[in-house]
Write an enzyme that holds these catalytic residues in place. Structure first.
Site, short mmCIF file in Angstrom:
data_model
loop_
_atom_site.label_atom_id
_atom_site.label_comp_id
_atom_site.label_asym_id
_atom_site.label_seq_id
_atom_site.Cartn_x
_atom_site.Cartn_y
_atom_site.Cartn_z
N GLU A 166 51.26 77.56 62.44
CA GLU A 166 50.54 78.83 62.34
C GLU A 166 50.99 79.62 61.10
OE1 GLU A 166 50.55 80.94 66.07
OE2 GLU A 166 49.56 79.30 67.10
N GLU A 365 48.34 72.85 70.36
CA GLU A 365 48.71 73.81 71.40
C GLU A 365 47.45 74.26 72.12
OE1 GLU A 365 50.99 77.34 70.29
OE2 GLU A 365 52.24 76.12 68.96
C1 BG6 Z 1 50.84 80.87 70.69
C2 BG6 Z 1 52.08 80.80 69.84
O1 BG6 Z 1 49.80 81.38 69.92
O2 BG6 Z 1 50.99 81.64 71.86
C3 BG6 Z 1 53.35 80.58 70.65
O3 BG6 Z 1 51.98 79.73 68.92
C4 BG6 Z 1 53.38 81.51 71.84
O4 BG6 Z 1 54.46 80.77 69.82
C5 BG6 Z 1 52.10 81.32 72.67
O5 BG6 Z 1 54.52 81.24 72.59
C6 BG6 Z 1 52.08 82.18 73.91
O6 BG6 Z 1 52.11 83.53 73.64
P1 BG6 Z 1 52.51 84.65 74.71
O7 BG6 Z 1 52.65 85.88 73.91
O8 BG6 Z 1 51.42 84.75 75.73
O9 BG6 Z 1 53.78 84.26 75.37
#
Ligand code: BG6
Length: 475
Positions: A166, A365
């Site tokens: 990212e 992801e």
């Molecule tokens: C993703 C990121 O967009 O969201 C991760 O790449 C992050 O680093 C994940 O852990 C979840 O985000 P959150 O804020 O809901 O814990």
């Protein structure tokens, strides 16, 4: 629905979100460590990278669990800030370098493919202080040297490398939105950092290919898939296009096609945020495109035409060209506010197929985490996270449909293997197949979704999913 045999299924995480500071030496802070130290109060319950999941000491236990579940691939990062004791003279911290080697060997012993990001926001604070981080070409140079050392050390065992995870995110929060430490709002710096990461990627791809490592190198991009409020209404379609240009194309075009679009460059000039570059850079970028791209995709973004006149004196922000639109009746995750819209998987696949020449890619992801998973704990102390199983199933359904229609998507990686720390949200939203029990010595326990993922990998079949509407479980 059958999952093709050559389609891999894995899970992702990163160094800083799991490692913890065990063994970290004086002066090895990353930008994130500094942010956490200075503004720990913005992190949920004050939790952050200091402890994380203590992967530093418990990595073997976690890899044993990955093996138990049958994970085919695991993506994490190497922590640049911990890899050296002197970033400019490239003095390696041998203790940390050995730890990385051990993690890679442990993964390979468990027959899990290691996929490694060279940077996941872990830019050393010392380079931030001395050079302004990614604003500087000096940092580009030092980063490429660091990457070459990694290829030399681990390239015999790691065959999937990613320059950044990212790459747009940190400078967007710091320089464009001004919401993260050190709140240095400057759209010009935002664009300069974006550009330097594109250049750093091209130079690293060049070095990697010259070293004849017999693997592949790419990047992980958080695709912000934008849908217009009304497909039939040109101003909405145009708004979605502008969103796409400033969130996706400014990275993906130069990295995959070797060239920025003239439309984007014109907009940068028009808004006085054109990056500084050397003419020779452009040839480096066009000659050294990436081999593969990982796409992080959690939610769609819906936009509409700008409804109010934009303050022409305000600092530049792409929001000048669109307003965000909330679809009435949308399914969404209440802990996060993110809309749940699995067909986005199919739609991004078709963009890669039709607009990027069926370029090889994978989902790096995707996942869903909600707050207070304790509400799903059963009598046998297992988290019954059916909501996650449904989410994965629906998203995979649309992805495999695209694969069956000829898109070049090679795999799916869930965020995340274990619960882990996120910027600011810390452990608030739980994403793991494996629970980290914060009240009990960070104990690990496989959730229902972890058992289900094991069956999914073994059987390679997605059963008919129900189009669920997420509801909180009532007492
Ligand atoms: C993703 C990121 O967009 O969201 C991760 O790449 C992050 O680093 C994940 O852990 C979840 O985000 P959150 O804020 O809901 O814990």
């Amino acid at each position: 629905m059958r999952i093709p045999e050559d389609f891999f299924i894995g899970a992702s995480s990163s160094a800083w979100q799991t490692e913890g500071w065990q063994g970290k030496k004086e002066g090895q802070d990353s930008y994130l460590d500094t942010w956490y130290k200075k503004e720990f109060f913005v992190w949920h319950e004050g939790k952050g990278p200091d402890v994380a999941t203590d992967f530093m000491t418990r990595y073997q236990d976690d890899i044993d669990l990955m093996k138990k579940i049958g994970l085919e691939a695991y993506r994490t990062s190497i922590n640049w800030s911990r890899f050296f004791t002197d970033y400019e003279n490239l003095e390696i911290d041998e203790e940390y370098a050995q730890h990385i080697s051990n993690v890679i060997d442990a993964l390979l012993n468990a027959k899990i493919r290691p996929m490694i990001a060279i940077e996941h926001y872990e830019v050393p604070q010392k380079l931030q202080d001395k050079f302004g981080g990614w604003n500087s070409r000096e940092v580009v140079k030092l980063y490429v040297e660091y990457a070459k050392i990694l290829f030399n050390r681990y390239g015999d065992r790691v065959k999937d490398w990613f320059t950044f995870n990212e790459p747009i995110v940190p400078q967007t929060r710091i320089h464009l939105d001004g919401i993260r430490y050190p709140h240095d709002l400057s759209p010009k710096k935002w664009m300069q950092c974006n550009y330097h990461k594109v250049l750093a990627t091209a130079l690293t791809v060049k070095a990697y290919h010259e070293m004849k490592q017999e693997g592949r190198i790419g990047i992980i991009h958080n695709w912000e898939l934008s849908y217009p409020r009304a497909e039939s209404y040109f101003p909405d379609v145009k708004a979605a296009h502008m969103y796409d240009l400033f969130h996706n194309r400014l990275f993906v075009d130069p990295l995959v096609k070797g060239k920025y679009s003239n439309e984007l460059l014109d907009l940068l000039h028009e808004n006085n945020i054109m990056f500084d570059y050397r003419t020779s850079d452009l040839k480096i970028i066009s000659d050294n495109t990436i081999d593969i791209i990982g796409i992080n995709l959690y939610f769609p973004t819906r936009v509409q035409e700008k409804l109010e006149i934009y303050n022409s004196k305000a600092a530049f922000n792409p929001k000048k060209y669109y307003d965000v639109f909330e679809l009435p009746g949308r399914k969404f995750n209440k802990s996060r506010g993110w809309e749940i819209y699995p067909p986005m998987m199919y739609d991004v696949a078709m963009i890669m197929k039709n607009e990027y020449g069926n370029f090889p890619w994978f989902i790096s992801e995707n996942g869903m985490g909600i707050e207070n998973e304790n509400q799903f704990r059963d009598e046998s102390n297992i988290i019954q996270d059916d909501y996650r199983i449904n989410f994965i199933q629906e998203n995979l359904h649309w992805l495999i449909k695209a694969v069956n229609e000829g898109c070049n998507c090679e795999g799916y990686m869930l965020w995340a293997f274990t619960d882990c720390v996120s910027p600011m949200n810390a452990f608030k939203n739980r994403y793991g197949l494996v629970e980290i029990d914060l009240d009990n010595n960070l104990n690990r326990k496989i959730k229902k979704s972890g058992q289900w993922y094991k069956t999914l990998i073994a059987n390679r079949t997605i059963s008919n999913y129900t189009d669920f509407l997420y509801e909180e479980k009532k007492e």
